[in-house]
Design a protein around this motif. Structure first.
Motif, PDB file in Angstrom:
ATOM      1  N   ASP A 154       0.826  -1.212   0.000  1.00  0.00           N
ATOM      2  CA  ASP A 154       0.000   0.000   0.000  1.00  0.00           C
ATOM      3  C   ASP A 154       0.863   1.266   0.000  1.00  0.00           C
ATOM      4  O   ASP A 154       0.949   1.995   0.993  1.00  0.00           O
ATOM      5  CB  ASP A 154      -0.960   0.011   1.197  1.00  0.00           C
ATOM      6  N   TRP A 155       1.435   1.562  -1.140  1.00  0.00           N
ATOM      7  CA  TRP A 155       2.350   2.696  -1.299  1.00  0.00           C
ATOM      8  C   TRP A 155       1.658   3.933  -1.863  1.00  0.00           C
ATOM      9  O   TRP A 155       2.336   4.902  -2.227  1.00  0.00           O
ATOM     10  CB  TRP A 155       3.514   2.274  -2.202  1.00  0.00           C
ATOM     11  N   ASP A 156       0.338   3.936  -1.939  1.00  0.00           N
ATOM     12  CA  ASP A 156      -0.375   5.035  -2.592  1.00  0.00           C
ATOM     13  C   ASP A 156      -0.110   6.400  -1.970  1.00  0.00           C
ATOM     14  O   ASP A 156      -0.189   7.423  -2.659  1.00  0.00           O
ATOM     15  CB  ASP A 156      -1.890   4.783  -2.563  1.00  0.00           C
ATOM     16  N   THR A 157       0.155   6.435  -0.677  1.00  0.00           N
ATOM     17  CA  THR A 157       0.354   7.732  -0.026  1.00  0.00           C
ATOM     18  C   THR A 157       1.832   8.060   0.172  1.00  0.00           C
ATOM     19  O   THR A 157       2.177   8.954   0.950  1.00  0.00           O
ATOM     20  CB  THR A 157      -0.369   7.797   1.331  1.00  0.00           C
ATOM     21  N   ALA A 158       2.715   7.364  -0.540  1.00  0.00           N
ATOM     22  CA  ALA A 158       4.132   7.717  -0.495  1.00  0.00           C
ATOM     23  C   ALA A 158       4.315   9.129  -1.045  1.00  0.00           C
ATOM     24  O   ALA A 158       3.541   9.592  -1.886  1.00  0.00           O
ATOM     25  CB  ALA A 158       4.952   6.729  -1.326  1.00  0.00           C
ATOM     26  N   GLY A 159       5.354   9.802  -0.550  1.00  0.00           N
ATOM     27  CA  GLY A 159       5.626  11.145  -1.034  1.00  0.00           C
ATOM     28  C   GLY A 159       6.634  11.840  -0.149  1.00  0.00           C
ATOM     29  O   GLY A 159       7.208  11.236   0.770  1.00  0.00           O
ATOM     30  N   PRO A 160       6.889  13.113  -0.393  1.00  0.00           N
ATOM     31  CA  PRO A 160       7.868  13.853   0.403  1.00  0.00           C
ATOM     32  C   PRO A 160       7.540  13.823   1.888  1.00  0.00           C
ATOM     33  O   PRO A 160       6.383  13.956   2.296  1.00  0.00           O
ATOM     34  CB  PRO A 160       7.769  15.277  -0.166  1.00  0.00           C
ATOM     35  N   GLY A 161       8.562  13.643   2.688  1.00  0.00           N
ATOM     36  CA  GLY A 161       8.406  13.602   4.143  1.00  0.00           C
ATOM     37  C   GLY A 161       9.783  13.569   4.769  1.00  0.00           C
ATOM     38  O   GLY A 161      10.760  13.985   4.162  1.00  0.00           O
ATOM     39  N   SER A 162       9.857  13.082   5.990  1.00  0.00           N
ATOM     40  CA  SER A 162      11.151  12.976   6.649  1.00  0.00           C
ATOM     41  C   SER A 162      11.270  11.621   7.328  1.00  0.00           C
ATOM     42  O   SER A 162      10.273  10.961   7.629  1.00  0.00           O
ATOM     43  CB  SER A 162      11.332  14.094   7.695  1.00  0.00           C
ATOM     44  N   ARG A 163      12.520  11.229   7.566  1.00  0.00           N
ATOM     45  CA  ARG A 163      12.767   9.964   8.251  1.00  0.00           C
ATOM     46  C   ARG A 163      12.021   9.898   9.580  1.00  0.00           C
ATOM     47  O   ARG A 163      11.323   8.915   9.879  1.00  0.00           O
ATOM     48  CB  ARG A 163      14.261   9.796   8.527  1.00  0.00           C
ATOM     49  N   LEU A 164      12.159  10.934  10.407  1.00  0.00           N
ATOM     50  CA  LEU A 164      11.588  10.880  11.749  1.00  0.00           C
ATOM     51  C   LEU A 164      10.072  10.883  11.728  1.00  0.00           C
ATOM     52  O   LEU A 164       9.428  10.286  12.588  1.00  0.00           O
ATOM     53  CB  LEU A 164      12.123  12.036  12.603  1.00  0.00           C
ATOM     54  N   TRP A 165       9.478  11.584  10.766  1.00  0.00           N
ATOM     55  CA  TRP A 165       8.011  11.570  10.634  1.00  0.00           C
ATOM     56  C   TRP A 165       7.533  10.153  10.338  1.00  0.00           C
ATOM     57  O   TRP A 165       6.545   9.680  10.893  1.00  0.00           O
ATOM     58  CB  TRP A 165       7.612  12.536   9.527  1.00  0.00           C
ATOM     59  N   ASP A 166       8.263   9.441   9.472  1.00  0.00           N
ATOM     60  CA  ASP A 166       7.943   8.055   9.138  1.00  0.00           C
ATOM     61  C   ASP A 166       8.189   7.138  10.326  1.00  0.00           C
ATOM     62  O   ASP A 166       7.394   6.241  10.616  1.00  0.00           O
ATOM     63  CB  ASP A 166       8.809   7.615   7.955  1.00  0.00           C
ATOM     64  N   VAL A 167       9.304   7.350  11.032  1.00  0.00           N
ATOM     65  CA  VAL A 167       9.647   6.511  12.184  1.00  0.00           C
ATOM     66  C   VAL A 167       8.634   6.696  13.308  1.00  0.00           C
ATOM     67  O   VAL A 167       8.205   5.726  13.952  1.00  0.00           O
ATOM     68  CB  VAL A 167      11.071   6.816  12.674  1.00  0.00           C
ATOM     69  N   ALA A 168       8.216   7.940  13.561  1.00  0.00           N
ATOM     70  CA  ALA A 168       7.250   8.190  14.635  1.00  0.00           C
ATOM     71  C   ALA A 168       5.949   7.442  14.373  1.00  0.00           C
ATOM     72  O   ALA A 168       5.357   6.856  15.290  1.00  0.00           O
ATOM     73  CB  ALA A 168       6.985   9.694  14.757  1.00  0.00           C
ATOM     74  N   TYR A 169       5.518   7.433  13.138  1.00  0.00           N
ATOM     75  CA  TYR A 169       4.287   6.710  12.785  1.00  0.00           C
ATOM     76  C   TYR A 169       4.489   5.209  12.935  1.00  0.00           C
ATOM     77  O   TYR A 169       3.619   4.500  13.451  1.00  0.00           O
ATOM     78  CB  TYR A 169       3.887   7.065  11.361  1.00  0.00           C
ATOM     79  N   ALA A 170       5.644   4.712  12.490  1.00  0.00           N
ATOM     80  CA  ALA A 170       5.919   3.283  12.606  1.00  0.00           C
ATOM     81  C   ALA A 170       5.932   2.840  14.065  1.00  0.00           C
ATOM     82  O   ALA A 170       5.423   1.762  14.407  1.00  0.00           O
ATOM     83  CB  ALA A 170       7.251   2.956  11.934  1.00  0.00           C
ATOM     84  N   LEU A 171       6.488   3.647  14.943  1.00  0.00           N
ATOM     85  CA  LEU A 171       6.550   3.288  16.361  1.00  0.00           C
ATOM     86  C   LEU A 171       5.153   3.191  16.966  1.00  0.00           C
ATOM     87  O   LEU A 171       4.906   2.340  17.826  1.00  0.00           O
ATOM     88  CB  LEU A 171       7.405   4.299  17.117  1.00  0.00           C
ATOM     89  N   HIS A 172       4.251   4.052  16.539  1.00  0.00           N
ATOM     90  CA  HIS A 172       2.878   3.960  17.042  1.00  0.00           C
ATOM     91  C   HIS A 172       2.306   2.567  16.795  1.00  0.00           C
ATOM     92  O   HIS A 172       1.679   1.970  17.673  1.00  0.00           O
ATOM     93  CB  HIS A 172       1.989   5.003  16.367  1.00  0.00           C
ATOM     94  N   GLY A 173       2.535   2.040  15.606  1.00  0.00           N
ATOM     95  CA  GLY A 173       1.930   0.763  15.258  1.00  0.00           C
ATOM     96  C   GLY A 173       2.690  -0.454  15.704  1.00  0.00           C
ATOM     97  O   GLY A 173       2.093  -1.497  15.987  1.00  0.00           O
ATOM     98  N   PHE A 174       4.019  -0.357  15.792  1.00  0.00           N
ATOM     99  CA  PHE A 174       4.816  -1.559  16.026  1.00  0.00           C
ATOM    100  C   PHE A 174       5.288  -1.722  17.459  1.00  0.00           C
ATOM    101  O   PHE A 174       5.714  -2.816  17.827  1.00  0.00           O
ATOM    102  CB  PHE A 174       6.006  -1.588  15.070  1.00  0.00           C
ATOM    103  N   VAL A 175       5.222  -0.675  18.287  1.00  0.00           N
ATOM    104  CA  VAL A 175       5.548  -0.904  19.705  1.00  0.00           C
ATOM    105  C   VAL A 175       4.490  -1.791  20.364  1.00  0.00           C
ATOM    106  O   VAL A 175       4.877  -2.792  21.000  1.00  0.00           O
ATOM    107  CB  VAL A 175       5.763   0.439  20.425  1.00  0.00           C
ATOM    108  N   PRO A 176       3.174  -1.550  20.240  1.00  0.00           N
ATOM    109  CA  PRO A 176       2.506  -0.359  19.743  1.00  0.00           C
ATOM    110  C   PRO A 176       2.279   0.651  20.866  1.00  0.00           C
ATOM    111  O   PRO A 176       2.233   0.296  22.031  1.00  0.00           O
ATOM    112  CB  PRO A 176       1.173  -0.896  19.236  1.00  0.00           C
ATOM    113  N   LEU A 177       2.138   1.918  20.462  1.00  0.00           N
ATOM    114  CA  LEU A 177       1.828   2.986  21.413  1.00  0.00           C
ATOM    115  C   LEU A 177       0.338   3.277  21.311  1.00  0.00           C
ATOM    116  O   LEU A 177      -0.088   4.279  20.732  1.00  0.00           O
ATOM    117  CB  LEU A 177       2.662   4.229  21.102  1.00  0.00           C
TER     118      LEU A 177
END
Length: 270
Positions: A154-177
């Motif tokens: 599901d890459w439809d919403t790929a686009g400009p961003g930052s590493r930390l913005w992506d990491v923060a979102y990933a941590l929400h789901g994979f810790v999960p928080l």
């Protein structure tokens, strides 16, 4: 023929929040295309060319104008396969995959006419850290395959961003928080998993300090996005808001924000 009419050789694929019209045909997935599809396919082509294997390959459009992607075999991690990322070594492996992804896109040059579907821009995180990121690195977009390999879909919403913005979102789901009692962890366990991910990804001290406030801001941005889209009647976001997804994101944001000092200690020590 209706826009999302399924043919006899097509198997509807479900499981995500936005999966209308997504089908499997043999070893491929067919999905509705959009103005962003050429740019996304250029990104996926680059990732494959540089050896990143945590994403499907793109194969253009079919005769009905749908994008064609590799079908990624394996088990969807959300919600019933979360055990795939429970062991710390598996969580660390996932973090390394995210780092490999971010490193793989450093040399990607988007097409000059690229159009991206960035639903939630990286808040205050542009500039020298900006790369093309997935924007939805989460268990609901992760497939666990044979040999312990992971792949993001599901890459439809790929686009400009930052590493930390992506990491923060990933941590929400994979810790999960998450605040929901079915997913909520005690603070010590959540903090330890946060540190495992950060260590394996390779965040330095300065990045960890910048990450801490982003954990809550990135999560709250999902609530605010759904609220705003629902207010305009935009689907499928209005439906998700009505189903309570906004309340869940707000609860998660409050849970994260109330424990910001704990996350900082977990990431930085002390």
């Amino acid at each position: 023929m209706g826009r999302h009419e399924v043919q006899p050789d097509e198997q509807p694929l479900t499981g995500g929040n936005v999966s209308v019209g997504v089908v499997r045909v043999g070893d491929t997935v067919r999905r509705p295309a959009g103005p962003w599809t050429p740019a996304v396919h250029a990104l996926l082509g680059h990732l494959h060319a540089v050896g990143f294997r945590g994403a499907p390959r793109a194969h253009g459009l079919d005769e009905r104008g749908r994008e064609v992607l590799d079908f990624v075999p394996g088990e969807m991690v959300w919600p019933f396969g979360f055990a795939q990322v429970e062991p710390h070594e598996r969580l660390a492996g996932l973090a390394r995959l995210v780092r490999e992804l971010h490193d793989a896109v450093k040399d990607f040059t988007p097409p000059p006419d690229a159009r991206w579907q960035v639903l939630i821009p990286a808040e205050g995180e542009a500039g020298e850290d900006e790369i093309i990121v997935h924007h939805d690195l989460a268990p609901w977009n992760l497939v666990a395959g044979e040999g312990g390999r992971f792949a993001f879909i599901d890459w439809d919403t790929a686009g400009p961003g930052s590493r930390l913005w992506d990491v923060a979102y990933a941590l929400h789901g994979f810790v999960p928080l998450m605040a929901h009692p079915d997913w909520r962890r005690d603070d010590a366990d959540a903090g330890e998993r946060l540190r495992v991910f950060a260590d394996a990804y390779g965040l330095d001290e300065a990045e960890r300090r910048r990450l801490v406030p982003l954990l809550g801001r990135r999560t709250r941005s999902m609530h605010d996005f759904l609220r705003d889209q629902a207010g305009r009647g935009v689907q499928p976001w209005a439906r998700l808001w009505a189903e309570g997804h906004g309340d869940a994101w707000r609860g998660d944001a409050e849970y994260i924000e109330e424990r910001e000092a704990h996350w900082e200690r977990a990431l930085l020590g002390g």
